[in-house]
Design a protein around this motif. Sequence first.
Motif, PDB file in Angstrom:
ATOM      1  N   MET A 181       0.810  -1.228  -0.063  1.00 13.24           N
ATOM      2  CA  MET A 181       0.131   0.101  -0.077  1.00 13.24           C
ATOM      3  C   MET A 181       0.728   1.309   0.057  1.00 13.24           C
ATOM      4  N   GLU A 182       1.944   1.011  -0.570  1.00 14.01           N
ATOM      5  CA  GLU A 182       2.833   2.308  -0.528  1.00 14.01           C
ATOM      6  C   GLU A 182       2.125   3.472  -1.203  1.00 14.01           C
ATOM      7  N   HIS A 183       1.434   3.337  -2.183  1.00 11.75           N
ATOM      8  CA  HIS A 183       0.855   4.163  -2.999  1.00 11.75           C
ATOM      9  C   HIS A 183      -0.156   5.031  -2.291  1.00 11.75           C
ATOM     10  N   LEU A 184      -0.624   4.568  -1.191  1.00  9.60           N
ATOM     11  CA  LEU A 184      -1.338   5.678  -0.295  1.00  9.60           C
ATOM     12  C   LEU A 184      -0.497   6.795   0.128  1.00  9.60           C
ATOM     13  N   ASP A 190       0.150  14.359  -3.053  1.00  8.93           N
ATOM     14  CA  ASP A 190      -0.769  15.191  -3.851  1.00  8.93           C
ATOM     15  C   ASP A 190      -2.087  15.474  -3.403  1.00  8.93           C
ATOM     16  N   ASN A 191      -2.278  15.331  -2.007  1.00 11.87           N
ATOM     17  CA  ASN A 191      -3.317  15.760  -1.305  1.00 11.87           C
ATOM     18  C   ASN A 191      -4.782  14.640  -1.556  1.00 11.87           C
ATOM     19  N   LYS A 192      -4.357  13.516  -2.138  1.00 16.04           N
ATOM     20  CA  LYS A 192      -5.312  12.632  -2.451  1.00 16.04           C
ATOM     21  C   LYS A 192      -5.309  11.419  -1.610  1.00 16.04           C
TER      22      LYS A 192
END
Length: 226
Positions: A181-184, A190-192
């Motif tokens: 889950m590194e993409h979190l 990017d404030n997403k």
Amino acid sequence: MSLKYGMLGLLSKWEATGYDIKKEFDSFMSIFWHTHLSQIYPELSKLEKEKLIESRMIPQDGKPDKKLYSITDEGRQELSYWLETPPESPNVKDSFLMQTFFMDNLSAKEVIFQLKHYQKQREARLKKLKHTLYEKWQQIKENEKFSSRILMSSVVLKRGLEQEEEYILWCKRTIELVESMEHLWDAEKDNKVAAVEEVTGLFYRYFEVEDEEGLKNRFNSGDFLV
């Protein structure tokens, strides 16, 4: 539990010096309690003033006299009362879990590094416990004697081994989860945020369930969930 009762418990079977008591806390008893020598002597003095223990001096050639402590009848009564009193619910203090709780402030790679580092610490502790157990077992076999104290200390040691094994497994699985889950962390730069659907499968797998029903069954202890 307080240091007071741990010391009374140790002295319930044998006389000991303050240093002897510290060694016991550093071996088997380190599973559930940690103390410093600077805490032990003031507590021994306090227990003696309360007449729960007593002491005698043993002369030693070329060394300072040795002070041996033993439990009194009043001390045995105090210990028995404590042992027969239902324990309070444990108040957990785990500094690493608190750190982990806030590790979203670190990068994913730093989180993984910290988890791996802590895992190694727990593996070293587990290795030490296993070594201690084996050494004690060899001593028991040599003495050819088994007592209720040996029995009860052994069951506590087993729980200590299980705790370390469980902690190590938790570290391994959490490392895998963070890696997946590194993409979190990338999204948050990017404030997403990620959609729940993107991580649901990984979340289920981490908690060892297959679906929402499995998650509900695992965490539902009656009326906890609706």
